[in-house]
Design a protein around this motif. Structure first.
Motif, PDB file in Angstrom:
ATOM      1  N   ILE A   4       0.849  -1.201   0.000  1.00  0.00           N
ATOM      2  CA  ILE A   4       0.000   0.000   0.000  1.00  0.00           C
ATOM      3  C   ILE A   4       0.878   1.242   0.000  1.00  0.00           C
ATOM      4  CG2 ILE A   4      -1.793   1.308   1.200  1.00  0.00           C
ATOM      5  CD1 ILE A   4      -2.788  -1.270   2.426  1.00  0.00           C
ATOM      6  N   VAL A   5       0.622   2.123  -0.944  1.00  0.00           N
ATOM      7  CA  VAL A   5       1.327   3.402  -1.029  1.00  0.00           C
ATOM      8  C   VAL A   5       0.298   4.512  -0.887  1.00  0.00           C
ATOM      9  CG1 VAL A   5       2.696   4.948  -2.485  1.00  0.00           C
ATOM     10  CG2 VAL A   5       3.185   2.491  -2.465  1.00  0.00           C
ATOM     11  N   MET A   6       0.525   5.410   0.064  1.00  0.00           N
ATOM     12  CA  MET A   6      -0.401   6.510   0.311  1.00  0.00           C
ATOM     13  C   MET A   6      -0.119   7.663  -0.642  1.00  0.00           C
ATOM     14  SD  MET A   6      -1.756   4.954   2.884  1.00  0.00           S
ATOM     15  CE  MET A   6      -2.944   6.193   3.407  1.00  0.00           C
ATOM     16  N   GLN A   7      -1.175   8.397  -0.957  1.00  0.00           N
ATOM     17  CA  GLN A   7      -1.046   9.613  -1.767  1.00  0.00           C
ATOM     18  C   GLN A   7      -1.795  10.746  -1.086  1.00  0.00           C
ATOM     19  OE1 GLN A   7      -2.295   8.193  -5.805  1.00  0.00           O
ATOM     20  NE2 GLN A   7      -0.199   8.757  -6.315  1.00  0.00           N
ATOM     21  N   THR A   8      -1.215  11.943  -1.136  1.00  0.00           N
ATOM     22  CA  THR A   8      -1.817  13.079  -0.445  1.00  0.00           C
ATOM     23  C   THR A   8      -1.442  14.384  -1.138  1.00  0.00           C
ATOM     24  OG1 THR A   8      -1.940  14.238   1.694  1.00  0.00           O
ATOM     25  CG2 THR A   8       0.162  13.240   1.104  1.00  0.00           C
ATOM     26  N   VAL A   9      -2.255  15.409  -0.904  1.00  0.00           N
ATOM     27  CA  VAL A   9      -1.940  16.723  -1.470  1.00  0.00           C
ATOM     28  C   VAL A   9      -1.070  17.539  -0.525  1.00  0.00           C
ATOM     29  CG1 VAL A   9      -4.030  16.836  -2.871  1.00  0.00           C
ATOM     30  CG2 VAL A   9      -4.082  17.675  -0.513  1.00  0.00           C
ATOM     31  N   SER A  10      -1.005  17.128   0.751  1.00  0.00           N
ATOM     32  CA  SER A  10      -0.206  17.864   1.737  1.00  0.00           C
ATOM     33  C   SER A  10       0.844  16.944   2.330  1.00  0.00           C
ATOM     34  CB  SER A  10      -1.093  18.431   2.847  1.00  0.00           C
ATOM     35  OG  SER A  10      -1.717  17.376   3.562  1.00  0.00           O
ATOM     36  N   ASP A  11       1.866  17.552   2.924  1.00  0.00           N
ATOM     37  CA  ASP A  11       2.974  16.762   3.468  1.00  0.00           C
ATOM     38  C   ASP A  11       3.029  16.880   4.985  1.00  0.00           C
ATOM     39  OD1 ASP A  11       3.620  19.387   3.485  1.00  0.00           O
ATOM     40  OD2 ASP A  11       5.643  19.163   2.678  1.00  0.00           O
ATOM     41  N   GLU A  12       1.911  16.544   5.635  1.00  0.00           N
ATOM     42  CA  GLU A  12       1.824  16.632   7.087  1.00  0.00           C
ATOM     43  C   GLU A  12       2.624  15.502   7.728  1.00  0.00           C
ATOM     44  OE1 GLU A  12      -2.223  17.290   8.602  1.00  0.00           O
ATOM     45  OE2 GLU A  12      -2.829  17.503   6.515  1.00  0.00           O
ATOM     46  N   ASN A  13       3.540  15.874   8.607  1.00  0.00           N
ATOM     47  CA  ASN A  13       4.390  14.880   9.262  1.00  0.00           C
ATOM     48  C   ASN A  13       3.583  13.843  10.028  1.00  0.00           C
ATOM     49  OD1 ASN A  13       6.602  16.167   8.271  1.00  0.00           O
ATOM     50  ND2 ASN A  13       7.328  16.964  10.228  1.00  0.00           N
ATOM     51  N   GLU A  14       2.558  14.311  10.733  1.00  0.00           N
ATOM     52  CA  GLU A  14       1.782  13.408  11.587  1.00  0.00           C
ATOM     53  C   GLU A  14       1.164  12.277  10.774  1.00  0.00           C
ATOM     54  OE1 GLU A  14      -2.097  13.521  14.580  1.00  0.00           O
ATOM     55  OE2 GLU A  14      -1.126  15.382  13.962  1.00  0.00           O
ATOM     56  N   LYS A  15       0.572  12.618   9.624  1.00  0.00           N
ATOM     57  CA  LYS A  15      -0.063  11.589   8.803  1.00  0.00           C
ATOM     58  C   LYS A  15       0.968  10.695   8.126  1.00  0.00           C
ATOM     59  CE  LYS A  15      -4.413  13.972   7.953  1.00  0.00           C
ATOM     60  NZ  LYS A  15      -5.375  14.508   6.962  1.00  0.00           N
ATOM     61  N   LEU A  16       2.106  11.269   7.775  1.00  0.00           N
ATOM     62  CA  LEU A  16       3.184  10.476   7.179  1.00  0.00           C
ATOM     63  C   LEU A  16       3.599   9.358   8.130  1.00  0.00           C
ATOM     64  CD1 LEU A  16       5.686   9.781   5.406  1.00  0.00           C
ATOM     65  CD2 LEU A  16       6.853  11.701   6.499  1.00  0.00           C
ATOM     66  N   PHE A  17       3.871   9.691   9.387  1.00  0.00           N
ATOM     67  CA  PHE A  17       4.349   8.695  10.335  1.00  0.00           C
ATOM     68  C   PHE A  17       3.253   7.709  10.714  1.00  0.00           C
ATOM     69  CE2 PHE A  17       7.126  12.459  11.253  1.00  0.00           C
ATOM     70  CZ  PHE A  17       8.212  11.969  10.551  1.00  0.00           C
ATOM     71  N   GLU A  18       2.012   8.185  10.786  1.00  0.00           N
ATOM     72  CA  GLU A  18       0.921   7.272  11.093  1.00  0.00           C
ATOM     73  C   GLU A  18       0.729   6.272   9.968  1.00  0.00           C
ATOM     74  OE1 GLU A  18      -3.826   7.241  12.339  1.00  0.00           O
ATOM     75  OE2 GLU A  18      -2.756   9.146  12.129  1.00  0.00           O
ATOM     76  N   ALA A  19       0.875   6.735   8.722  1.00  0.00           N
ATOM     77  CA  ALA A  19       0.741   5.842   7.570  1.00  0.00           C
ATOM     78  C   ALA A  19       1.793   4.738   7.603  1.00  0.00           C
ATOM     79  CB  ALA A  19       0.860   6.644   6.273  1.00  0.00           C
ATOM     80  N   ILE A  20       3.026   5.105   7.905  1.00  0.00           N
ATOM     81  CA  ILE A  20       4.101   4.119   7.970  1.00  0.00           C
ATOM     82  C   ILE A  20       3.848   3.143   9.106  1.00  0.00           C
ATOM     83  CG2 ILE A  20       6.579   3.781   8.266  1.00  0.00           C
ATOM     84  CD1 ILE A  20       5.727   5.118   5.614  1.00  0.00           C
ATOM     85  N   ARG A  21       3.408   3.660  10.251  1.00  0.00           N
ATOM     86  CA  ARG A  21       3.095   2.777  11.384  1.00  0.00           C
ATOM     87  C   ARG A  21       1.979   1.803  11.033  1.00  0.00           C
ATOM     88  NH1 ARG A  21       3.836   7.558  14.504  1.00  0.00           N
ATOM     89  NH2 ARG A  21       1.600   7.928  14.482  1.00  0.00           N
ATOM     90  N   ASN A  22       1.034   2.246  10.220  1.00  0.00           N
ATOM     91  CA  ASN A  22      -0.102   1.399   9.857  1.00  0.00           C
ATOM     92  C   ASN A  22       0.231   0.379   8.774  1.00  0.00           C
ATOM     93  OD1 ASN A  22      -1.556   2.816  11.709  1.00  0.00           O
ATOM     94  ND2 ASN A  22      -2.931   3.813  10.259  1.00  0.00           N
ATOM     95  N   GLY A  23       1.456   0.437   8.253  1.00  0.00           N
ATOM     96  CA  GLY A  23       1.870  -0.582   7.294  1.00  0.00           C
ATOM     97  C   GLY A  23       2.087  -0.115   5.872  1.00  0.00           C
ATOM     98  N   ALA A  24       1.934   1.181   5.613  1.00  0.00           N
ATOM     99  CA  ALA A  24       2.143   1.683   4.253  1.00  0.00           C
ATOM    100  C   ALA A  24       3.610   1.532   3.841  1.00  0.00           C
ATOM    101  CB  ALA A  24       1.722   3.146   4.156  1.00  0.00           C
ATOM    102  N   GLN A  25       3.817   1.199   2.575  1.00  0.00           N
ATOM    103  CA  GLN A  25       5.168   1.035   2.046  1.00  0.00           C
ATOM    104  C   GLN A  25       5.713   2.342   1.483  1.00  0.00           C
ATOM    105  OE1 GLN A  25       6.805  -1.719   2.431  1.00  0.00           O
ATOM    106  NE2 GLN A  25       8.662  -1.209   1.299  1.00  0.00           N
ATOM    107  N   GLY A  26       4.832   3.328   1.351  1.00  0.00           N
ATOM    108  CA  GLY A  26       5.276   4.603   0.804  1.00  0.00           C
ATOM    109  C   GLY A  26       4.270   5.702   1.058  1.00  0.00           C
TER     110      GLY A  26
END
Length: 224
Positions: free
Chosen positions: A80-102
């Motif tokens: 799973i690779v996440m895509q977003t329009v903003s580069d919020e640190n909090e969501k970036l780290f939560e995504a990685i913790r939840n198992g996202a590969q990118g």
């Protein structure tokens, strides 16, 4: 060579359409399904079992962060690779913790995106250099915080009397000198030292002195 089977998850149909055209134009990608929110993504993941899911972070009903966590729980092999329009640190780290590969910004260039997605399926991190730099800085911050907390924990488990004994012994005082200074018996000093070494997981007075110097409990020895 078999194609990478992709599920697109985004609540904006125009973005999904554009992404589908880009991927389907490549020989090694095949879009096999689409979803507009996290609940649909979970259902489609169970039905289609794709190799790769491109998941929008912010969506109604169920966002991409929750959907990623639930899908990875059921299908850890899906990338799973996440895509977003903003580069919020909090969501970036939560995504990685939840198992996202990118974690990719939607403003990324087409060629870079395709290259990163290809790598993600083979276990590489699909993260742009700028966001990778943020992750490294966060890991450094967490490492510094963990080190600080460890020191605080070690210091907090010592009683005030044990700290006094540690400071005197680490400064070079003998058991007798320490006993006289604190107005206690030599046996009491020895007992305190055994407890100090045990609590700090140390094996000698020298190690205790090094710990006290390292943590600033006593000044470092003067260099001649």
């Amino acid at each position: 060579m078999s194609k990478i089977r992709v599920l697109l998850v985004d609540d904006h149909s125009l973005f999904r359409d554009g992404l589908a055209r880009i991927l389907d134009s490549q020989m090694n990608f095949e879009v096999i399904g689409e979803a507009t929110n996290g609940i649909e993504a979970i259902a489609e993941a169970h039905k289609l079992k794709p190799d790769l899911i491109l998941m929008d972070v912010s969506m109604p009903v169920c966002d991409g962060l929750e959907a990623t966590q639930r899908i990875k729980h059921d299908f850890p092999q899906i990338t799973i690779v996440m895509q977003t329009v903003s580069d919020e640190n909090e969501k970036l780290f939560e995504a990685i913790r939840n198992g996202a590969q990118g974690y990719l910004l939607k403003s990324i260039r087409r060629e870079e995106m395709l290259s990163l997605l290809q790598g993600a399926v083979h276990g590489e991190a699909a993260i742009s250099p700028s966001m990778a730099g943020r992750m490294l800085e966060e890991f450094r911050r967490l490492d510094r915080q963990a080190a600080f907390e460890t020191v605080e924990e070690k210091n907090s488990i010592l009683t005030e009397r044990e700290k006094e004994v540690l400071v005197l012994v680490a400064s070079g005082a003998s058991n007798k000198e320490t006993a006289d200074k604190l107005n206690v018996s030599i046996n009491t000093v020895k007992s305190h030292m055994r407890k100090i070494l045990d609590k700090l997981h140390l094996s000698s007075r020298r190690q205790a002195a090094s710990f006290a110097q390292r943590e600033g409990l006593i000044p470092p020895p003067r260099k001649h």
